[in-house]
Design an enzyme around this catalytic site. Structure first.
Site, PDB file in Angstrom:
ATOM      1  N   GLU A 159      61.587 -18.111  76.882  1.00 31.21           N
ATOM      2  CA  GLU A 159      61.091 -19.006  75.826  1.00 31.21           C
ATOM      3  C   GLU A 159      60.294 -20.046  76.422  1.00 31.21           C
ATOM      4  O   GLU A 159      60.423 -20.612  77.537  1.00 31.21           O
ATOM      5  CB  GLU A 159      62.221 -19.707  75.319  1.00 31.21           C
ATOM      6  CG  GLU A 159      61.760 -20.695  74.026  1.00 31.21           C
ATOM      7  CD  GLU A 159      62.772 -21.769  73.425  1.00 31.21           C
ATOM      8  OE1 GLU A 159      62.604 -22.233  72.395  1.00 31.21           O
ATOM      9  OE2 GLU A 159      64.074 -21.712  73.930  1.00 31.21           O
TER      10      GLU A 159
ATOM     11  N   LYS B  26      59.312 -19.141  65.419  1.00 31.71           N
ATOM     12  CA  LYS B  26      60.876 -19.671  65.532  1.00 31.71           C
ATOM     13  C   LYS B  26      61.260 -20.084  64.347  1.00 31.71           C
ATOM     14  O   LYS B  26      60.500 -21.282  63.957  1.00 31.71           O
ATOM     15  CB  LYS B  26      61.144 -20.587  66.776  1.00 31.71           C
ATOM     16  CG  LYS B  26      62.574 -21.218  67.176  1.00 31.71           C
ATOM     17  CD  LYS B  26      62.568 -21.885  68.342  1.00 31.71           C
ATOM     18  CE  LYS B  26      63.844 -22.128  68.484  1.00 31.71           C
ATOM     19  NZ  LYS B  26      64.035 -23.164  69.765  1.00 31.71           N
TER      20      LYS B  26
ATOM     21  N   CYS C  33      66.015 -18.319  71.228  1.00 30.42           N
ATOM     22  CA  CYS C  33      66.876 -19.444  71.741  1.00 30.42           C
ATOM     23  C   CYS C  33      67.852 -19.895  70.290  1.00 30.42           C
ATOM     24  O   CYS C  33      68.909 -19.233  70.123  1.00 30.42           O
ATOM     25  CB  CYS C  33      66.158 -20.542  72.005  1.00 30.42           C
ATOM     26  SG  CYS C  33      67.304 -21.594  73.162  1.00 30.42           S
TER      27      CYS C  33
END
Length: 256
Positions: free
Chosen positions: A40, A106, A140
């Site tokens: 990331e 995300k 994540c």
């Protein structure tokens, strides 16, 4: 499908240095692979100062990824800070060997670090079709939310790129196995190592888990490239034999 997991340290808010650092590692391994996975925010570290590092989809880092993909004749993926229409996104780009790009923004922004205050959340899941596999890339904190990652699209691989800190490594290990088992899918996690400018320590634990929760690659803590091989036929045979996904609950995910 052969996948290279790139676990390394990152240079804080310095895309130029990170590209150079990663290029050395990518060109340094000779084994042919189908996909290279970077962590990331691989060009900056997990920064809450997007103005310092943001690029566009026509910027240097995306062009660099396209060049690498063509040179290595493989796909490459990871997330970086992208500015688009006045907003900042933690965006995963999946670059195909021919330079074509798909992306995922995300969805679950990390409120504990204030990510939701400076970045805009994505709304849509992405399923990448590549080399006979259906890949669902996520980022994540998305790992903590099983509803969004539920295997409604019949994907084969859940792929997480992360800056997941040492202090919560136990959760990382548990959740990657859980996501693999509940979705009868391969689950891959690629994390960074080192310490960032906020003094957060990362020990990696990049790993790969099969659809029954067995390690293909056990959690790793060194600065290295780890290569794994996924077997689509074995996945399909196991799904057919056990048929657990046939009994999953039906629901619709509502975007905001």
């Amino acid at each position: 499908m052969k996948i290279a997991l790139m676990q390394t340290s990152l240079i804080w808010e310095n895309p130029t240095e990170n590209r150079s650092h990663l290029a050395q590692k990518i060109t340094g391994f000779m084994e042919d692979v189908d996909l290279i996975v970077l962590p990331e925010m691989f060009s900056s570290g997990f920064t809450m100062n997007p103005k310092a590092v943001a690029e566009t989809m026509n910027g240097e880092t995306v062009a660099w990824l396209q060049h690498l993909a063509k040179a290595k004749n493989c796909a490459i993926t990871g997330s970086l800070v992208i500015e688009e229409k006045g907003k900042f996104y933690n965006r995963l780009v999946f670059v195909f060997p021919n330079g074509d790009i798909q992306h995922y923004d995300k969805r679950h922004l990390f409120t504990l670090a204030g990510e939701d205050k400076v970045y805009s959340a994505g709304k849509d899941k992405l399923i990448v079709e590549y080399k006979g596999f259906r890949i669902c890339p996520l980022i994540c904190y998305d790992l903590r939310f099983p509803v969004f990652s539920r295997n409604l699209e019949n994907y084969d691989v859940l792929l997480y790129v992360a800056n997941w800190p040492k202090i919560r490594t136990n959760a990382w290990d548990i959740l990657l196995k859980a996501r693999a088992v509940e979705n009868m899918s391969y689950a891959i996690g690629v994390n960074r190592i080192g310490t960032d400018n906020n003094k957060h320590e990362y020990i990696g634990h990049s790993q790969a888990v099969d659809f029954l929760g067995n390690y293909i690659l056990e959690p790793q803590e060194t600065d290295s490239v780890f290569i794994i091989d996924l077997d689509k036929e074995k996945l399909l045979e196991t799904r057919k034999k056990l048929a657990f996904l046939d009994d999953k609950d039906d629901f619709k995910f509502n975007t905001i």
